[in-house]
Each structure stands twice: as structure tokens, then as C-alpha cells.
Design a protein around this motif. Structure first.
Motif, PDB file in Angstrom:
ATOM      1  N   THR A 138      -3.561   7.554   1.862  1.00  0.00           N
ATOM      2  CA  THR A 138      -4.688   6.753   2.334  1.00  0.00           C
ATOM      3  C   THR A 138      -5.466   7.528   3.402  1.00  0.00           C
ATOM      4  O   THR A 138      -6.698   7.553   3.405  1.00  0.00           O
TER       5      THR A 138
ATOM      6  N   GLY B 271       0.775  -1.242   0.000  1.00  0.00           N
ATOM      7  CA  GLY B 271       0.000   0.000   0.000  1.00  0.00           C
ATOM      8  C   GLY B 271       0.804   1.289   0.000  1.00  0.00           C
ATOM      9  O   GLY B 271       0.223   2.367  -0.025  1.00  0.00           O
TER      10      GLY B 271
ATOM     11  N   LYS C 188      -5.740   3.048 -17.357  1.00  0.00           N
ATOM     12  CA  LYS C 188      -6.991   2.989 -16.606  1.00  0.00           C
ATOM     13  C   LYS C 188      -7.337   4.387 -16.075  1.00  0.00           C
ATOM     14  O   LYS C 188      -8.495   4.700 -15.845  1.00  0.00           O
ATOM     15  N   ALA C 189      -6.306   5.191 -15.868  1.00  0.00           N
ATOM     16  CA  ALA C 189      -6.517   6.530 -15.311  1.00  0.00           C
ATOM     17  C   ALA C 189      -6.754   7.569 -16.410  1.00  0.00           C
ATOM     18  O   ALA C 189      -6.833   8.763 -16.120  1.00  0.00           O
TER      19      ALA C 189
ATOM     20  N   ARG D  49      -8.808  10.822 -16.053  1.00  0.00           N
ATOM     21  CA  ARG D  49      -9.125  10.991 -14.630  1.00  0.00           C
ATOM     22  C   ARG D  49      -8.113  11.931 -13.954  1.00  0.00           C
ATOM     23  O   ARG D  49      -7.128  12.332 -14.542  1.00  0.00           O
TER      24      ARG D  49
ATOM     25  N   MET E 187     -10.125   8.589  -4.896  1.00  0.00           N
ATOM     26  CA  MET E 187     -10.252   7.238  -4.331  1.00  0.00           C
ATOM     27  C   MET E 187      -8.860   6.595  -4.233  1.00  0.00           C
ATOM     28  O   MET E 187      -8.113   6.606  -5.207  1.00  0.00           O
ATOM     29  N   PRO E 188      -8.500   6.072  -3.054  1.00  0.00           N
ATOM     30  CA  PRO E 188      -7.156   5.488  -2.951  1.00  0.00           C
ATOM     31  C   PRO E 188      -7.020   4.189  -3.750  1.00  0.00           C
ATOM     32  O   PRO E 188      -7.895   3.319  -3.671  1.00  0.00           O
ATOM     33  N   VAL E 189      -5.948   4.084  -4.517  1.00  0.00           N
ATOM     34  CA  VAL E 189      -5.656   2.841  -5.252  1.00  0.00           C
ATOM     35  C   VAL E 189      -4.164   2.548  -5.125  1.00  0.00           C
ATOM     36  O   VAL E 189      -3.367   3.441  -4.878  1.00  0.00           O
ATOM     37  N   ASP E 190      -3.819   1.284  -5.305  1.00  0.00           N
ATOM     38  CA  ASP E 190      -2.411   0.889  -5.337  1.00  0.00           C
ATOM     39  C   ASP E 190      -1.876   1.187  -6.737  1.00  0.00           C
ATOM     40  O   ASP E 190      -2.188   0.464  -7.699  1.00  0.00           O
TER      41      ASP E 190
ATOM     42  N   GLU F 243     -13.659  11.848   3.724  1.00  0.00           N
ATOM     43  CA  GLU F 243     -14.963  11.259   3.980  1.00  0.00           C
ATOM     44  C   GLU F 243     -15.402  11.446   5.418  1.00  0.00           C
ATOM     45  O   GLU F 243     -16.579  11.603   5.708  1.00  0.00           O
TER      46      GLU F 243
ATOM     47  N   ALA G 143      -9.348   1.899   7.430  1.00  0.00           N
ATOM     48  CA  ALA G 143      -8.883   2.612   6.239  1.00  0.00           C
ATOM     49  C   ALA G 143      -7.432   2.283   5.893  1.00  0.00           C
ATOM     50  O   ALA G 143      -7.055   2.229   4.729  1.00  0.00           O
TER      51      ALA G 143
ATOM     52  N   THR H  50       0.183   4.065  -2.692  1.00  0.00           N
ATOM     53  CA  THR H  50      -1.177   4.606  -2.807  1.00  0.00           C
ATOM     54  C   THR H  50      -1.210   6.044  -3.323  1.00  0.00           C
ATOM     55  O   THR H  50      -0.484   6.902  -2.837  1.00  0.00           O
TER      56      THR H  50
ATOM     57  N   THR I 291      -2.091  -0.584   4.383  1.00  0.00           N
ATOM     58  CA  THR I 291      -1.020   0.367   4.104  1.00  0.00           C
ATOM     59  C   THR I 291      -0.005   0.180   5.227  1.00  0.00           C
ATOM     60  O   THR I 291      -0.269   0.518   6.367  1.00  0.00           O
TER      61      THR I 291
END
Ligand code: FAD
Ligand code: FES
Ligand code: FES
Lengths: 936, 303
Positions: free
Chosen positions: A109, A46, A66-67, A70, A55-58, A116, A128, A49, A132
């Protein structure tokens, strides 16, 4: 290549990007945003991140395409101008940054969490950050930092900092000043080795043996050499100097010639225009092996039928037989009213520092480099230089080692990794060469904590006094010696525990095998012996019907006691006080309702367990131990401390800065630290054996005192006053009502050709080799810990709810960061007890993915109550002694003792296996001899 | 080292199928990549020639709730499922099982379709889908059809889908109504790989009085080589009172009747047998309570 549209930290990019890129690679290597770190590329740790549309992603397994379209936020995007984000500020404030390598991931993260929910409970934080990881801090400070940041974001006052109580703080010493480079670490500006880029740099890879033991019949490199983009393919024939390295014994080939001795042994190296080409080239190198019989365990290694792995070693596979003889054990056992004898097993374990090894070699003559230079995050820069020079056939002065920031080490970055290889490749190609290990390569390659088998017999009288200890230890040293000799010596000399034991006979056999080499790992052998010693202690207490802490109190080392190695303890033995602290805090847990060692609630069983520990500070054993530091003052009143003492996150940088600031009476903020450049910093010696605070702390302190005296002399003449009349405070020198800035004195000195610079070589108090009696070590740290565990009697699952700890470290130079060492050490030790084992099957590592090696995550963090005992060591800087290792020694036996108290089953093999534990409970058995790795 | 060469992001299923066809078995479908790319890292074979990312195909990304049914696109992420309020109350076991997979970073990208297509005998989301009697819509050899989920599995890691040719499109399952509820629990160990020692999802329907099991569906994994219902256990429940004694008896019975295996570095058969009892007690008890009260709040999400 195709054109990618993406927004990163608010900036729009539209550019050609390879379709094969991950988001992490794109950020680091295409955009140069090296704040995002890569630790495993398995979606496991993690630390990579980043946020994609919040949104958190690895990012390590997230294809950059994919991004497309974005919006990505990285650590570099947290800062608004010069203003730190509350998360960044609070991580620093709570001391949640050590090596800093995980920090960007933890913060990203957390950022998503706080967006939120700005009021997260501890449980919310744990959910959360579950995946990580941080290997240094132990997470407690991280949880507080996140909660504080959330409060700050809402305009509320942050939580108080968990600064431990200390006695007699000085002006800078014993104050929790901010560690060096903390801001760089929280903003992503900090540079670790893989963050260095040089014009024209090549990428290197290593071909490693797939077999644990084999003869090399032939190596063919023609096809690899012919691949376009390949610049060099080197084998043993290309090693210019001696084809061996090793810190104690020089038995480890730079590149294997005739034999490979473990899966991971280096056979050939490649430099190419890209990593992908280098990787492809490895596949084109053909090696013919003739498999040889495998020596898979240390006891077989000792048997006459085992093949000899190092024919030149005079005692065969027995690397070393280590002995402690003290008194007469037979007479001792004859006096005993109770004797317990058991055999314990501990597995090989892995450091899992989050930054995999990386080295960059730059050839002589490359711009800015007048000699062959290696950039590396190593624990021992001067020894690296020596080993590189010998293998390169160069005088040491023609090699320079520049230490970069280190993303954790814990003992695992003492041996040579890629340093010599990049030196060879850079020299041959005439270009800078980077060799970054993948996590998977790091796992199989580097030396680990020794697996041990410990048979130990303890005898005591009815009144609780120990009368004898006899032990036999087998240590799996693996394929090469590394630091096995020293580590297993420590396991042996500490096998009495921190007690007065009049009769002891301890034999340890450090063995060569075909497993991954074993070497240094926080605790240095004592972690293993304590697991055995401290459970035997509890069994003695049980047999005598005595309180477990009382038994320890009766036998505790104190001033006037002679250890089993013949050392008379003359000062700084704070063990009794740590026992008292722990008892008090353990009792306080039950506030008023009466202390209980164990109880049940429904199907949950609870138990407390305790254990004590001690650990030497410094090399000891007669090894000359010294450290050198240099201090220079500047006209602007600032000061620079220079020493080659590696900071892998434990914090020697702020320790030397505090020593300098204290003695020179300059503000801490005015002190810079330059570490680990063999051309610019004197030798601080290895970062090992919990020695740096004591050794380099002393060197810096004495260098600062010398510089202050130089100022005084100079000022006395300049102002014609008596040197005795001169006082220093807050960057000013005061005499007879006059106040002069230190920078002014510096100006005067320089104008008259006097360099405001001093060097000091500190030599530790002399020690004696094992077996000769006298002082084997110049100081010991002590600790007591209690663990409260919960065992689910339906499933066997074990949870540690609380750890109560007290540690005698002489003096806390930086209380908050020291607390971080203790919390981090405890959590690391929980991993040792409950989850970690590096599995090797007949010489072949099964644990070749991080996904197969679980270290503690934030969700395992118990409530930690930690107190400090400051029983000063007279020779230590301001009375300090080592802290790096002591907290990670007794947690394991404390937990196992607690499990026994909770459910009546004793665990003789770790990591604790819930499966075996439950089956033992169901069957009414009182002992478990197998661990998770035995589930087959 | 790179794990793939080309990367394609089709926006319709037909585009995706055409791409797969074009690469003639050399391309792989990818969703979150949390299985595919991590496994690729472990192996040392050559990079995939192409990856076909299905996560921007609207049909695969939908999550449609109607009165009694939900359709979940194969590309829906674990995070989406966990956060869905209707699924939380009416497909509770699915939320509970998706909620324990990985950490937030993994759940934000890992898809339910990937979990199923990977076809491991103990994948968490799959275990719950089986207990919820889900149907799957697939396109196999160009033919689109619905089939019962369990028919998709052929063996450990082996499904009826050819990952270089076929697509898993979406799932369909009935939402829990009155006197119906579900629960999922699993047993993990702190060592080794992130797969459960044993997982168990239970769905129950109570009779009008609320005192008896009208029907039950249970999936315990891993028991066999593929995810499957424990129909013998279900049969033991139907018609019986929903009290502790029944659950205790069935748990006992199941411990003797089912034959889990020992798997290396995960669990012994004996331990798994013990856990069958523990998990049945815990999930059945919880599901019954939920069905009775009509209140279901997922437990253990994120832990
Ligand atoms: C740290 C970590 C922890 C994890 N913990 C757990 C856990 O506790 N329990 C658990 O069950 N799993 C766990 N997993 C595994 C994993 O996250 C899941 O199995 C995930 O659901 C896979 O989904 P994906 O979208 O990432 O699949 P991918 O990796 O993208 O694909 C998986 C396979 O399915 C195929 N595929 C994907 N989508 C389709 C489709 N629509 N049509 C046809 N074929 C398709 C791919 O070709 C591939 O063969 C964990 C993974 C990680 C990294
Ligand atoms: S999870 Fe991405 S580097 Fe470890
Ligand atoms: S500070 Fe977290 S890994 Fe070092």
C-alpha cells in the motif's frame, strides 16, 4: 480451468487456472508466492494488498481472472536482486516490523502511495493506509518508515529513528539492534504456518456447533465419508486418548460427545484432497441436537435457576471464587472522608491477531519425520505437545511440536486450536494435514478477553490517603475454563490499582456461561480492573478538590509499601518517576501558556485525563516458573541460542540473541536463534504474563555466561595463562597480548571432544499463592499515561489527539523494539476503550465477521510521547522486567477520565458510545451506563 | 472455500445479457465485488454458479463530461470519480461521498453501479446521486431505458434490477453551473459495520442576488426504507434567505418533521434526529458558500 495470461513481478505466465480462484489464492497456492498474506477475505484488513497495474487492491476478494492480461506486483517483486527496496529498508530501520504478518500489505500500500507522492504528510499516509491494518506496531513507526522511504527514494536523508533514551547501555544490551528475521519479513520470505506445504498434503476443516447449548443426540458421517476426495471424517469416538484438553482445568473436549457448550464447539473434523471438498463434506455431516437452556451472562450463571454447564466441576457454574483480604475494610471506610462507589462494565473483546490459526500435522514415518509432528504458531509449544500426547494416547516423547513464525497472538494463541485435530487426521490418513481457520471461524472459536462487571467502592481521607477499597467482580469465563482462573485472579489482585491501600476486600466470581470461552489477552484481567479503579480515583480527586496526579502521587506504591496481597515491595518500583514524567510532558504540551485540564474551542471540547497501572512479570502465585535455554558456538565464530519460547512479534528472539552476544562478546550479527522445536530446543515456558524477557532472557544470559566460562577454562589451559587474564571483545578472546578468535577456541574444543554447548535452566525467584501473604510476584512494571481527547459537542464523537506515557520496565534490552511494544499496546488499548466489543446475543455471536469488529486503524493513531523509566529489577536480566502488557492497561481509563474532564460525563461502560454520550450531554446527565453494544 | 464456479468477462452488454440468459438465474453480475463477495463470505450458501464481470464493457466504464452534463458508467470506480477534476468542482457531493467509502483498495475496485444496485438505504454514493437528481440507464428484462434513480429502489437491499438478469448501464446528471453547488457529509461511529449512522447530501441553487435559495435538493439517509429526497425540507428552503437563521430554522424543523429509526448497533432514533440537524447545518452552509463563491474543493476525501 482455462488459460490465463498474467504478469506477476515482471514474469509472464500463461497457464490453466481455476476460474474460482481469487488473486490471493492464485499467488499463494498456484505460484507459491506466499509473501502475500490472507487475514480476513472480507476486504477489511488490507494485509492481502498487491498492486494491479500499479494500483493497490485487496487480492483476497479480487478474482484472478479480473487480472487477466494485467501486471501484478507482490512483496516478492519489491526487491531488486539482493538490494532491499527503500520501503523494506526503512520499515526495518524504524522498527515497524513486529510479527510481520501485516508487513507485506502495509508495504505494498505504501509503495503505491510513494509512487504517486514521495513526500507524503502524516495525513497523506493515514489516508493511503486507512484500511491496511497492523495489530502490533501501533502505526507510529510505520508512518515514519514510509516518510523516510519517500525521502530515500528522492536521495534525501531519511528521518531520524525514534529511539528512546536509555541509561547505561552496554555493548549489545540497551542497543536497538535489528530484530531476528526482519529481512525475511520484509521480503515475504518469512514462513508462517499456512506457508508450509508438504507433498501429498490434505486439507482439513472442523464442523462446529451452531447452537450455544445443546445435547447431541446423533452424529451421522456416512454421507460425508462417501464423498469422493474425503479421506477421513472423525468424531469423539475417534479420539485415541483422553477426549479433553485445557491449560489449567482439563474441561474442553477435543470433539464434543454428549453436549455442546458454545457456538463454535468442535463436533467433527474432516480431511480431504482439497479445502473445497472438505467444506462440502462438512455440509454432509448430520448432527441431531436437542437445544438446552442458554446461560448467557455471568450473573445469571451464578443464580440457582441456571442450568449447570459442567456437572463435574465441584462449585457448579462458579469456576472460581477469588478473594483478596487485607486489613479491615469496615474500619477503613469509617476513617474515610469521601467514598465513591460505582459499577463498571467491560465487554468481551477479540485479539484480532492478523494471522488466523493454522496447524499442520505430519504423521510418523513421513519423510523427514520420525515421530508425529505438528507445525503450529503457538504461544506454548511444550504444553501443546503435552496436550496432543494426552489426547493421542502417546508418550510426550513421541510427539514433536515445531513452532513456526506467529502472525500475532496477544494471548489468543495459548489454548489448543487445531493442533490435536491435525495430529488425529494425520495419524489416521498417514498423510500431512493442514487445518487453516478462516477469519470467521477464528472469530467464533478462540478464547477472548473476559467481559466483566465490576462494582467498586473507594474511600479516602481528606488528605488524599486511600483508606479502603472494596470490590466485587464478575468475569464471563465462557464455556470452558481456559485461563479464566489466572486471568481473573490478576484482575482481583490488581484491583487496588498501583497504590498503597491499607484495607481491601475484593471478591471475584469467574463464571462458566454458554458464551465463547475467555482466556488470556494482553493485560490479563488488569485491563478490566484498571478501567474501574482509575476512574474511581479521579472521582475521589474531584470530591477532594485535589489534582488527579497529586492524588496518585500521594498513594503511589513505592519501596517499603505492602500490597493488598501482603507483598512487601523491596525494589524496582518506578511509579513515582512515571507520574513525574507524564506531568512534565503534559505540561510541556501547553508550553508556557499554563496547563489546563480542559478547555473549549467552538463546538469542540478538549480534556486531559490520566491513569496509572501496574502489572506483574511472570506467572507468580506460587506457580513454579522456569525457563531453559541452550547455547552452542561454532567454528566460524557464530553462536546459536535454542529455546522453546514463542515469539509472536514481541521480540524474545532478539532479546535472547542480545543476551548471548553481550555475555560472549560476539557481534550480534553472529548470533542465530532457533525457537520452539520440542525436539531441538529446551522448554522456555509459555509466552504469557510478560515473562519471556525476564525468564528466557535470564536463561539465555546464564547459558551464555556458562559457555564463556567454558571457553575461559579451556583457553587458560591451552595457552597456559591465568583464567583471570582472559578478556572478551568483538568475537575475540584476548590474553597476554594474544588475540584469538572465538571460532578458534571452538575448533580446539571440538578437536578434543569437548562440546562448546551449554544449557541453563533458570528458576524465577519463589512466589507465594494468593491468600498466604509474602511475594505473590517477583517483579512489577509500572506506568502512567495521560490522554488528550477532543469531543465534538455536536456529535459526541471522541478523538484521541495525544497520549503521553512513561513506563518503568527495569531496563530496555532493545529500546526501539520496546518502544514498539509500548506504542502497539497503547493503540490496542485505544481499541478497547473506543471501538471494540465482541457481541454475543443469547449465546450467538453477532461479531462473526471482521467487518463487525473494528480495531484501531492508522487514522486513529494519536501523537504518542513515550518515556522509559529504568528502575532495575535485581533478578531480571540486566535489570529488565516485563513490558508486553503494561502499556495496554491504563490507556482506557486515561481516555475516559479525559472525556469526563472535557464534557463532564463519566463513561461506565465501554466502548465509548458517541450516541449515548451526546444524549447525556444534551440532557445534562453526568453519567453514561450503556455502550455501543446496547444500541438496539 | 470457493465463492463461485465460473467467471466470465464479457466485452459488450449484449454478451453480458446473453451470458445471464444462458445461466437462467444462476449467474450474478459482479463489478468490484466489495459487496457481493464480502456478503457471500458471510453467508454459507453454495457458491455462485457463475459470475459475470461487467468491468470490461466499455459502455459501462465510460465517464463522459459535456458542457452541462456528465454520464458516468455503472462500472466507474469510486477512485475514478474521486480523482475527476470536473466532478470535484461541479458534482462535489458525489466526490465527497465516494471519497469516504472504504480505503484506497476498496475504492480502486468498488463501482458506483454496485453501490446503487446493492440498494442499501444509506449507501454513500447513492445518497449524493439522489441529491443530484441523477437518472439511471438500465436494461431490465432486455428493455433499455432511462429512469429517475429513485424509481430503482423497492426496499432495503431490493432494487428493480434482477441481479441474475438485468444490467445497470450508466448514470446521467447535470453538473453544477453558476450559483449552484453541493456538499455531502456523514456521521460514522468507530464501531461496527462501515455504513453511516446518517449521511446527508445537499444541492442548492441561489437566486441572482445570491441571497436566497432559488431551489434545493436534499437527501438524508437512512430515513425511509429506500434512498429518497427530503422534499419537505427542500420546500422549507426555497425562497428563503441563505443566512444562518434560515438554515438553523430548517434544521430544527427537519429534526421534528423527519422520523429516523433506531437500528441495532448503529444508532438510536434520538441520536439520528440530532444528527439531522447537525448535518443539515454543515452541508447547507457549505453548499451555500460554494454556490456563492463558485469555488468547491471536496472535503474529507479519504478520511
Ligand atoms: C471495507 C469496506 C468499506 C466499505 N465502506 C462503505 C462505505 O463507507 N459506504 C458505502 O456506501 N459502502 C461501503 N462499502 C460497500 C461497497 O464498497 C459499495 O457498496 C460498492 O460501491 C459496491 O460496488 P461493487 O462494484 O463492489 O459492487 P459488487 O459487490 O460487485 O456488486 C454489488 C451488487 O450490485 C450488483 N451489480 C453491480 N454492478 C451491477 C451492474 N452494473 N448492473 C447490475 N447489477 C450490478 C451485483 O450483482 C451485486 O448484487 C464498503 C465495503 C468494504 C469492503
Ligand atoms: S482484506 Fe484481504 S485478507 Fe483482509
Ligand atoms: S507487525 Fe503488523 S500485525 Fe504484527
Amino acid at each position: 480451468m482455462a488459460e490465463l495470461k498474467i504478469t506477476v513481478n515482471g514474469q509472464h505466465y500463461q497457464r490453466d487456472v481455476a476460474e474460482s480462484r481469487t488473486l490471493a489464492q492464485f499467488l499463494r497456492y498456484d505460484l507459491g508466492l506466499t509473501g502475500t498474506k490472507i487475514g480476513c477475505e472480507e476486504a477489511e484488513c488490507g494485509i492481502c494488498t498487491v498492486l494491479v497495474d500499479g494500483m493497490p487492491v485487496d487480492s483476497c476478494i479480487y478474482p484472478v481472472w479480473k487480472a487477466a492480461g494485467r501486471s501484478v506486483t507482490t512483496i516478492e517483486g519489491l526487491t531488486q536482486g539482493d538490494e532491499l527496496h527503500p520501503i523494506q529498508r526503512q520499515f526495518i530501520r524504524h522498527g515497524a516490523v513486529q510479527c510481520g504478518f501485516c508487513t507485506p500489505g502495509l508495504m505494498m500500500t505504501s509503495c503505491a502511495l510513494l509512487e504517486e507522492n514521495p513526500n507524503p504528510t502524516e495525513q497523506d499516509v493515514k489516508i493511503a493506509l486507512k484500511d491496511t491494518y497492523c495489530r502490533c506496531t501501533g502505526y507510529t513507526s510505520v508512518i515514519q518508515a514510509i516518510q523516510s522511504a519517500g525521502r530515500e527514494m528522492q536521495g534525501l536523508p531519511p528521518l531520524p529513528v525514534n529511539d528512546p533514551e536509555v541509561s547505561e547501555p552496554l555493548r549489545v544490551i540497551s542497543r536497538s539492534v535489528m530484530p531476528q528475521e526482519a529481512v525475511e519479513k520484509v521480503t515475504g520470505a518469512a514462513k508462517y504456518t499456512d506457508d508450509y506445504v508438504f507433498e501429498g498434503m490434505l486439507y482439513a476443516r472442523t464442523l462446529r456447533s451452531p447452537l450455544p447449548h445443546a445435547r447431541i443426540l446423533a452424529i451421522r458421517t456416512d454421507k460425508a465419508k462417501a464423498l469422493p476426495g474425503v479421506r477421513a471424517v472423525l468424531t469423539y469416538e475417534d479420539v485415541p486418548g483422553e477426549n479433553l484438553h485445557g491449560l489449567v482445568y482439563r474441561d474442553w473436549p477435543v470433539l464434543c460427545h454428549d453436549v455442546v457448550r458454545y457456538v463454535g464447539d468442535a463436533v467433527a473434523i474432516v480431511a480431504a484432497d482439497s479445502e473445497d471438498i472438505a467444506a462440502l463434506a462438512l455440509k454432509l455431516i448430520e448432527v441431531d441436537y436437542q437445544p438446552l437452556p442458554v446461560v448467557a451472562d455471568p450473573i445469571y450463571a451464578h443464580s440457582p435457576e441456571a442450568p449447570i454447564l459442567h456437572p463435574n466441576h465441584p462449585t457448579g457454574n462458579l469456576l472460581k471464587h477469588i478473594k483478596v483480604r487485607h486489613g479491615d475494610v469496615e474500619r477503613g471506610f469509617a476513617e474515610a472522608d469521601v467514598i465513591v462507589e460505582n459499577t463498571y462494565r467491560t465487554p468481551t473483546t477479540e485479539h484480532a491477531f492478523l494471522e488466523p490459526e493454522c496447524s499442520v500435522g505430519v504423521p510418523k514415518g513421513y519423510p523427514g519425520h520420525d515421530k508425529l509432528t505438528v507445525y503450529v504458531g503457538s504461544q506454548i509449544p511444550y504444553q501443546d505437545r503435552n496436550q496432543i500426547a494426552r489426547a493421542m494416547g502417546l508418550p510426550e516423547e513421541e510427539v514433536r511440536v515445531v513452532g513456526t513464525l506467529i502472525g500475532g497472538g496477544f494471548g489468543g494463541k495459548e489454548d489448543i486450536a487445531g493442533q490435536i485435530h491435525v495430529a488425529m487426521l494425520a495419524t489416521v490418513t498417514g498423510l500431512p494435514v493442514k487445518m487453516l481457520y478462516s477469519r470467521q471461524e477464528s472469530l467464533i472459536f478462540h478464547p477472548k478477553r473476559h467481559a466483566t462487571i465490576i462494582k467498586i467502592k473507594t474511600g479516602a481521607r481528606r488528605d488524599g490517603k486511600l483508606v479502603a477499597i472494596q470490590a466485587e467482580l464478575y468475569g464471563d469465563g465462557g464455556a470452558y475454563a481456559s485461563l479464566s482462573d489466572k486471568v481473573m485472579t490478576r484482575a482481583t489482585t490488581h484491583a487496588t490499582g498501583p497504590y498503597e491501600v491499607p484495607n481491601a476486600q475484593i471478591d471475584c466470581y469467574a463464571m462458566y456461561t454458554n458464551n465463547v470461552p475467555s482466556g488470556a489477552f494482553r493485560g490479563f484481567g488488569v485491563t478490566q480492573s484498571a478501567f474501574a479503579v482509575e476512574q474511581n480515583m479521579d472521582m475521589i480527586a474531584e470530591a477532594l478538590g485535589m489534582d488527579a496526579l497529586e492524588l496518585r502521587r500521594i498513594n503511589a506504591q513505592r519501596v517499603g509499601v505492602t500490597t493488598a496481597t501482603g507483598q512487601l515491595l523491596r525494589e524496582s518500583v518506578g511509579l513515582l518517576e512515571t507520574i513525574g514524567d507524564v506531568q512534565q510532558d503534559m505540561y510541556a504540551h501547553h508550553n508556557g501558556s499554563g496547563f489546563r485540564w480542559a478547555w473549549r474551542e467552538g463546538h469542540k471540547a478538549y480534556g486531559w485525563g490520566v491513569a496509572c497501572a501496574y502489572k506483574n512479570t511472570g506467572l507468580g502465585g506460587g506457580a513454579p516458573d522456569k525457563s531453559e535455554a541452550e547455547i552452542e558456538a561454532f567454528e566460524d565464530g557464530s553462536v546459536e541460542v535454542r529455546t522453546a519460547a514463542a515469539d509472536m512479534g514481541q521480540g524474545i528472539a532478539h532479546v535472547v540473541a542480545q543476551c548471548a552476544a553481550e555475555e560472549l562478546a560476539v557481534p550480534y550479527e553472529k548470533v542465530r536463534v532457533l525457537l520452539c522445536d520440542t525436539d531441538r530446543t529446551p522448554n522456555g515456558g509459555p509466552t504469557t504474563a510478560s515473562r519471556q524477557t525476564f525468564m528466557t532472557g535470564n536463561a539465555a544470559r546464564h547459558a551464555a555466561i556458562a559457555l564463556r566460562e567454558a571457553f575461559t577454562q579451556y583457553a587458560a589451559e591451552l595457552y597456559d595463562v591465568s583464567p583471570d587474564s582472559i578478556r572478551y571483545e568483538e568475537g575475540l578472546l584476548r590474553t597476554n597480548g594474544k588475540a584469538v578468535e572465538v571460532g578458534e577456541i571452538v575448533k580446539h574444543m571440538k578437536a578434543h571432544g569437548v562440546q562448546p554447548r551449554t544449557r541453563y535452566e533458570y528458576h524465577a525467584p519463589a512466589t507465594q499463592p494468593l491468600g498466604t501473604g509474602g511475594d505473590m510476584h517477583f517483579a512489577f512494571s509500572y506506568a502512567t499515561q495521560a490522554a488528550l481527547v477532543e469531543v465534538d459537542t455536536e456529535t459526541g464523537e471522541v478523538h484521541v489527539l495525544k497520549i503521553v506515557s512513561s513506563t518503568d520496565i527495569g531496563r530496555a534490552i532493545n529500546p526501539l523494539m520496546l518502544q514498539g511494544q509500548i506504542e502497539g499496546g497503547i493503540i490496542m488499548a485505544m481499541g478497547n476503550c473506543l471501538s471494540e466489543a465482541f457481541i454475543i446475543e443469547e449465546g450467538k455471536p453477532w461479531s462473526r465477521l471482521l467487518a463487525r469488529y473494528k480495531m484501531p486503524s492508522i487514522k486513529h493513531t494519536p501523537h504518542i510521547i513515550s518515556r522509559l523509566v529504568e528502575d532495575r529489577a535485581s533478578a531480571g536480566p540486566y535489570g529488565a522486567k516485563g513490558v508486553g502488557e503494561i502499556p495496554s492497561i491504563n490507556t482506557t481509563p486515561a481516555i475516559c477520565n479525559a472525556i469526563y474532564n472535557a464534557v463532564g460525563v463519566r463513561v461506565f461502560s465501554i466502548p465509548v458510545d458517541q450516541d449515548a454520550l451526546l444524549r447525556a450531554m444534551k440532557a445534562g446527565q453526568k453519567a453514561v451506563y450503556t455502550a455501543w453494544q446496547d444500541v438496539k | 472455500m470457493k465463492l463461485w464456479e465460473s467467471y466470465h468477462i464479457p466485452s459488450t452488454t449484449s454478451e453480458a445479457l446473453a451470458l445471464l440468459e444462458r445461466y437462467q438465474g444462476q449467474a450474478r453480475v459482479v463489478a468490484g465485488g466489495t459487496d457481493l463477495l464480502v456478503e457471500a463470505k458471510a453467508e454459507t450458501h453454495a457458491p455462485f454458479v457463475a459470475l459475470i464481470d461487467i468491468t470490461r464493457i466499455p459502455e459501462l466504464m465510460s465517464l463522459e463530461v459535456s458542457a452541462n452534463e456528465v454520464i458516468i458508467g455503472a462500472g466507474a470506480t469510486h477512485a475514478q470519480i474521486v480523482k475527476h477534476p470536473v466532478l470535484a468542482s461541479r458534482a462535489t457531493c458525489l466526490v465527497e461521498s465516494c471519497g469516504v467509502v472504504g480505503g484506497p483498495q476498496v475504492r480502486n475496485v468498488a463501482t458506483l453501479g454496485g453501490n446503487v444496485a446493492h440498494a442499501l438505504p444509506a449507501a454513500d454514493g447513492t445518497t449524493s446521486l439522489i441529491a443530484l437528481d441523477a437518472q439511471a440507464e438500465v436494461i431490465i428484462e432486455g428493455q433499455r431505458r432511462w429512469l429517475p434513480l429513485k424509481e430503482l429502489f423497492l426496499g432495503p437491499g431490493k432494487s428493480a434490477l434482477n441481479p441474475a438478469r438485468d444490467l445497470l448501464v450508466r448514470f446521467r446528471l447535470a453538473l453544477c453551473g453558476t450559483r449552484q453547488a453541493s456538499a455531502f457529509k456523514r456521521i460514522m461511529r468507530p464501531q461496527g459495520v462501515a455504513l453511516p449512522i446518517l449521511g446527508c447530501a445537499a444541492w442548492v441553487e441561489l437566486d441572482e442576488t445570491g441571497q436566497h435559495f432559488a431551489s434545493a435538493r436534499v437527501s438524508i439517509a437512512p430515513i425511509g426504507p429506500t434512498p429518497a429526497r427530503a422534499s419537505e425540507v427542500e420546500a422549507q428552503l426555497v425562497g428563503q434567505p441563505t443566512d444562518e437563521a434560515t438554515i438553523e430554522r430548517v434544521a430544527h424543523w427537519a429534526q421534528a418533521a423527519l422520523h429516523p429509526r433506531t437500528s441495532k448497533y448503529r444508532a438510536t432514533a434520538d441520536y439520528r434526529r440530532e444528527m439531522i440537524g447537525v448535518l443539515l447545518r454543515r452541508t447547507l452552509g457549505l453548499a451555500v458558500e460554494r454556490a456563492r463563491t463558485g469555488q468547491a474543493i471536496p472535503q474529507g476525501v479519504g478520511l
